[in-house]
Design a protein around this motif. Structure first.
Motif, PDB file in Angstrom:
ATOM      1  N   ILE A 109     -92.035  -1.117  30.447  1.00  0.00           N
ATOM      2  CA  ILE A 109     -92.657   0.181  30.666  1.00  0.00           C
ATOM      3  C   ILE A 109     -94.158   0.140  30.400  1.00  0.00           C
ATOM      4  N   ILE A 110     -94.549  -0.518  29.325  1.00  0.00           N
ATOM      5  CA  ILE A 110     -95.980  -0.534  29.000  1.00  0.00           C
ATOM      6  C   ILE A 110     -96.773  -1.243  30.100  1.00  0.00           C
ATOM      7  N   GLN A 111     -96.199  -2.318  30.646  1.00  0.00           N
ATOM      8  CA  GLN A 111     -96.891  -2.993  31.741  1.00  0.00           C
ATOM      9  C   GLN A 111     -97.065  -2.067  32.946  1.00  0.00           C
ATOM     10  N   MET A 112     -95.983  -1.359  33.285  1.00  0.00           N
ATOM     11  CA  MET A 112     -96.038  -0.451  34.432  1.00  0.00           C
ATOM     12  C   MET A 112     -96.941   0.730  34.144  1.00  0.00           C
ATOM     13  N   LEU A 113     -96.935   1.155  32.871  1.00  0.00           N
ATOM     14  CA  LEU A 113     -97.694   2.328  32.472  1.00  0.00           C
ATOM     15  C   LEU A 113     -99.191   2.110  32.686  1.00  0.00           C
ATOM     16  N   GLY A 114     -99.618   0.868  32.493  1.00  0.00           N
ATOM     17  CA  GLY A 114    -101.016   0.534  32.726  1.00  0.00           C
ATOM     18  C   GLY A 114    -101.406   0.932  34.131  1.00  0.00           C
ATOM     19  N   PHE A 115    -100.499   0.661  35.047  1.00  0.00           N
ATOM     20  CA  PHE A 115    -100.753   0.976  36.440  1.00  0.00           C
ATOM     21  C   PHE A 115    -100.818   2.489  36.657  1.00  0.00           C
ATOM     22  N   VAL A 116     -99.901   3.204  36.004  1.00  0.00           N
ATOM     23  CA  VAL A 116     -99.919   4.668  36.108  1.00  0.00           C
ATOM     24  C   VAL A 116    -101.239   5.217  35.562  1.00  0.00           C
ATOM     25  N   PHE A 117    -101.670   4.662  34.441  1.00  0.00           N
ATOM     26  CA  PHE A 117    -102.930   5.077  33.834  1.00  0.00           C
ATOM     27  C   PHE A 117    -104.082   4.853  34.818  1.00  0.00           C
ATOM     28  N   GLY A 118    -104.119   3.641  35.390  1.00  0.00           N
ATOM     29  CA  GLY A 118    -105.190   3.294  36.318  1.00  0.00           C
ATOM     30  C   GLY A 118    -105.195   4.191  37.547  1.00  0.00           C
ATOM     31  N   VAL A 119    -104.011   4.386  38.126  1.00  0.00           N
ATOM     32  CA  VAL A 119    -103.918   5.195  39.345  1.00  0.00           C
ATOM     33  C   VAL A 119    -104.308   6.647  39.060  1.00  0.00           C
ATOM     34  N   THR A 120    -103.813   7.191  37.937  1.00  0.00           N
ATOM     35  CA  THR A 120    -104.139   8.578  37.608  1.00  0.00           C
ATOM     36  C   THR A 120    -105.644   8.740  37.402  1.00  0.00           C
ATOM     37  N   LEU A 121    -106.249   7.747  36.749  1.00  0.00           N
ATOM     38  CA  LEU A 121    -107.680   7.825  36.478  1.00  0.00           C
ATOM     39  C   LEU A 121    -108.484   7.725  37.763  1.00  0.00           C
ATOM     40  N   VAL A 122    -108.226   6.679  38.551  1.00  0.00           N
ATOM     41  CA  VAL A 122    -109.045   6.431  39.735  1.00  0.00           C
ATOM     42  C   VAL A 122    -108.851   7.535  40.776  1.00  0.00           C
ATOM     43  N   PHE A 123    -107.588   7.907  41.028  1.00  0.00           N
ATOM     44  CA  PHE A 123    -107.375   8.893  42.077  1.00  0.00           C
ATOM     45  C   PHE A 123    -107.626  10.317  41.579  1.00  0.00           C
ATOM     46  N   GLY A 124    -107.494  10.524  40.266  1.00  0.00           N
ATOM     47  CA  GLY A 124    -107.925  11.796  39.679  1.00  0.00           C
ATOM     48  C   GLY A 124    -109.431  11.965  39.851  1.00  0.00           C
TER      49      GLY A 124
END
Lengths: 77, 674
Positions: free
Chosen positions: B350-365
């Motif tokens: 989960i933590i590995q995948m979460l990094g991606f969620v963090f990145g996507v939310t930040l960049v596309f936000g």
């Protein structure tokens, strides 16, 4: 009198009438396109929504629906 | 007031008025997101304390007006009428007051106390516009405050306006607007017939305006309140109005123009598109530029993701030594297995995948806040409208080629709940990075040089799948009458404010983590129970017994019990399928969550596969895996974004079914070929 969708890029005009179903009229009114309102066409290209500028706002409009808006004038500025 | 003695503020504003930014700034992490009862519309509530007072903020759905054309508008109206809100905070965009004060004009005649926030004051100032808030305040009779919502350091004006509105119960002075309405005979006629108290806190002026606008729910309410004899003349009066919305709309805008006269100084500038806008709206280059922007955004998402991935991988190294250590100190084997194999491995995953969620939310936000997403919506509107979606949906689809969880997180920028759920449902059909790592390899083992053909077929099936899924779920998620052509403003570009953006991104990431952890641990635990054996041979597990028992059924879809196990494993994580096959064919060790997500395989896996699986079966497995549920984390993210157990389960079952169906088709096609 011309349809808004027929106006070329950079053409300016004043909206003469808005037609269509109640939902469309309500929506188009709420974004500020009412009779008497000044519009400038920024972009009008095939298969893309129309881009117009009116009341300080850049607005993207579906083409089929803005055929229901009639404009007075419509000459290039 | 709530029963907990909180003052209730309802936020009312058009989309792009910066409503969510204000909501996030006020409530921070004290938010609750759900759905309005029985409606496919998102409900957001949050709390904050100021000067020792507790406030509850209800973020009403973003609507353009208070008419009755959509669920969003009905919810907004009903909420205000319910009397739950002590004060309504109406938002307008300072840089586009001429248009964005329409919501205020539509509110005129509602007696619930309110105040006006002129948001994006920084953008207006940049454009050289000077807004005289105190002059507006005098004209309107309610507190008016200039605000730049992302700048949380300058909220004093906002809080004092709020406190004044609550204390003095300030209601909007609509006399000037009423006078304009009075110009219409039908309006006067209708207004004279309206009885007292049809809807509490909605005045006769407001009701008459809506009746002129042919607002069906309002007309029905008025009729119900009228004595029998008066109904027919009321109906006749309403029927006599033609295009009432246009008439009242003209009056509302005339009133706005009058308000702004002398209160706003504008330098008239000629409008034209900026360089980037000319490029992104170009009829040939527009689409490539959008795709490139999203791909670059995707790559950029990996940068903030890297630390998370490092931590996740480090945790992934713990289970083996820890397991040994636990056994050494006499911990029961099953307990050690639960801690190491279920909890730690899930945490690592989960933590590995979460990094991606963090990145996507930040960049596309960020792209959303700057205003780029609105342009993307414009460019892809025609294409996505075919699915019943908005142009923005193209972004989650592209992200899903990398990671479905990231794609699901990316749907946050879609403001319509139904379209958001439909976008996620379609994004599941896009094979993710893990599938692209496994499928070509598997395909090469069996079909050698034919692999490119198989990949092309997969891509074609993907498009067909999305089209079909849009048909299946589209009707209930995005009602046909809600599908209308684009009428959207392209907001001016905004400078991003990092503080509020980061706070929002961290909040969402934390939420996703908690929810994903719950779902993943639960599913992994069940799977672990099913596959656990005390002897260490797979043939003793429940999973094996069930698998072999239902084999006659799975055979129909071209899957023997071994490949069916791999299929089941691929719904937890695609990489796991090979690990499972490896375990089964080498006959060593048990299938565990560990082998599922880390995908450790035997060195001679290729020979083992070819020796044990026939070509048609392999083809069936390839399609079953590719179009199966992407992974448990994607499932958890789907639940997190849709906050609907029903829809998450529906989508998951649908995908499992369709994957089996596709496997079956592939199998029989394979039988014909080989």
């Amino acid at each position: 009198m011309k349809k808004l969708s027929e106006l070329e890029k950079d053409a300016e005009g004043v909206i003469a009438s808005v037609n269509g179903d109640a939902r469309f009229i309500s929506r188009i009114t709420s974004i500020g396109l009412t009779p008497g309102c000044h519009v400038t066409v920024i972009k009008n290209e095939k298969n893309r929504p129309l881009l117009v500028y009116s009341r300080d706002t850049m607005i993207a409009l579906n083409k089929a629906e803005c055929a229901q808006i009639e404009v007075e004038g419509g000459k290039k500025a | 007031m709530t029963d907990k003695n909180e003052t209730v503020i309802a936020l009312l504003g058009q989309p792009n008025s910066g409503k969510s930014t204000l909501f996030n700034a006020l409530t921070g992490l004290r938010q609750h997101v759900g759905n309005w009862p029985g409606k496919t519309v998102e409900k957001k509530e949050g709390r904050f304390t100021h000067n020792g007072k507790e406030y509850l903020v209800a973020d009403l759905p973003g609507t353009y007006s208070l008419s009755a054309n959509s669920d969003e508008e009905m919810i907004t109206r009903d909420y205000i009428a319910s009397g739950k809100a002590d004060v309504v905070c109406i938002l307008a965009d300072s840089s586009q007051l001429e248009r964005s004060l329409y919501m205020l004009a539509d509110y005129a005649g509602i007696t619930v106390p309110c105040f006006l926030v002129l948001n994006m004051s920084d953008v207006a100032a940049d454009q050289g516009k000077k807004v005289d808030a105190s002059a507006l305040e005098k004209k309107l009779g309610i507190p008016v405050v200039l605000l730049s919502a992302p700048n949380t350091k300058a909220y004093d004006g906002f809080y004092s306006a709020l406190e004044r509105a609550v204390k003095d119960k300030t209601s909007l002075n609509a006399e000037a607007l009423e006078k304009r309405f009075e110009e219409l005979d039908t309006y006067r006629n209708i207004k004279s017939m309206i009885p007292e108290n049809v809807i509490p806190s909605y005045s006769a002026t407001w009701l008459a305006t809506k009746a002129v606008e042919k607002d069906a729910p309002v007309i029905a309410k008025i009729k119900a309140a009228l004595p029998d004899g008066a109904r027919s003349s009321f109906e006749a009066a309403v029927d006599a109005v033609d295009k009432g919305v246009v008439f009242t709309g003209e009056r509302k805008f005339a009133w706005i123009d009058e308000l702004l006269e002398g209160t706003v100084n504008t330098k008239k500038t000629k409008v034209s598109l900026g360089k980037f806008d000319r490029l992104i709206t170009h009829h040939i280059w527009g689409k490539p530029v959008v795709v490139l922007t999203i791909v670059l955004g995707l790559i950029a998402s990996f940068i903030p993701a890297l630390p998370f991935m490092g931590i996740g991988q480090a945790i992934g190294k713990l289970p083996d030594p820890l397991n040994e250590a636990l056994l050494n100190i006499g911990c029961p084997a099953f307990l050690a297995a639960i801690i190491c194999d279920v909890i730690l491995r899930c945490l690592s995953f989960i933590i590995q995948m979460l990094g991606f969620v963090f990145g996507v939310t930040l960049v596309f936000g960020l792209l959303e806040e700057i205003g780029v997403m609105a342009r993307i919506s414009y460019v892809f509107d025609n294409t996505m409208a075919k699915f019943g979606l908005q142009g923005k949906s193209v972004m989650p689809f592209l992200i899903s080629f990398g990671c479905t969880m990231g794609g699901a997180a990316g749907t946050r920028v879609i403001d319509n709940w139904g379209q958001k759920v439909l976008t996620i449902a379609l994004a599941w059909a896009v094979p993710c990075g893990a599938a692209w790592a496994v499928i070509p390899m598997l395909s090469t083992v069996f079909f050698g040089a034919w692999t490119p053909v198989i990949i092309v077929v997969i891509l074609l099936v993907m498009i067909l799948h999305m089209w079909l899924t849009a048909k299946v779920f589209g009707r209930s998620l995005v009602k046909v009458e809600d599908r209308q052509g684009m009428i959207m403003e392209l907001p001016p570009y905004h400078k991003p404010k990092w503080g509020s953006l980061l706070r929002y991104v961290f909040g969402r990431t934390k939420d996703t983590f908690l929810r994903a952890m719950k779902v993943v641990v639960l599913v992994a635990f069940v799977f672990w129970l099913l596959s656990y054996t005390s002897t260490g041979t797979i043939t003793d597990s429940i999973l094996y017994k069930v698998g072999t028992f239902i084999e006659p059924v799975t055979k129909i879809f071209g899957l023997g019990w071994q490949t069916f196990m791999a299929f089941i494993a691929s719904s937890l994580g695609k990489e796991g399928a090979l690990g499972v096959l490896s375990t089964i064919f080498t006959g060593s060790g048990t299938i565990s969550v560990g082998s599922m997500v880390s995908g450790t395989t035997a060195a001679n896996i290729n020979e083992l596969l070819v020796a044990n699986v026939s070509k048609p079966e392999a083809l069936a497995l390839i399609f079953a895996m590719t179009f199966n549920m992407p992974c448990i984390v994607a499932l958890a993210a789907t639940y997190q974004e849709t906050h609907s157990v029903k829809w998450t389960a529906r989508i998951a079952l649908y995908y499992t079914g369709v994957a089996l169906l596709l496997a079956g088709i592939a199998y029989y096609v394979g039988l014909l070929i080989w």
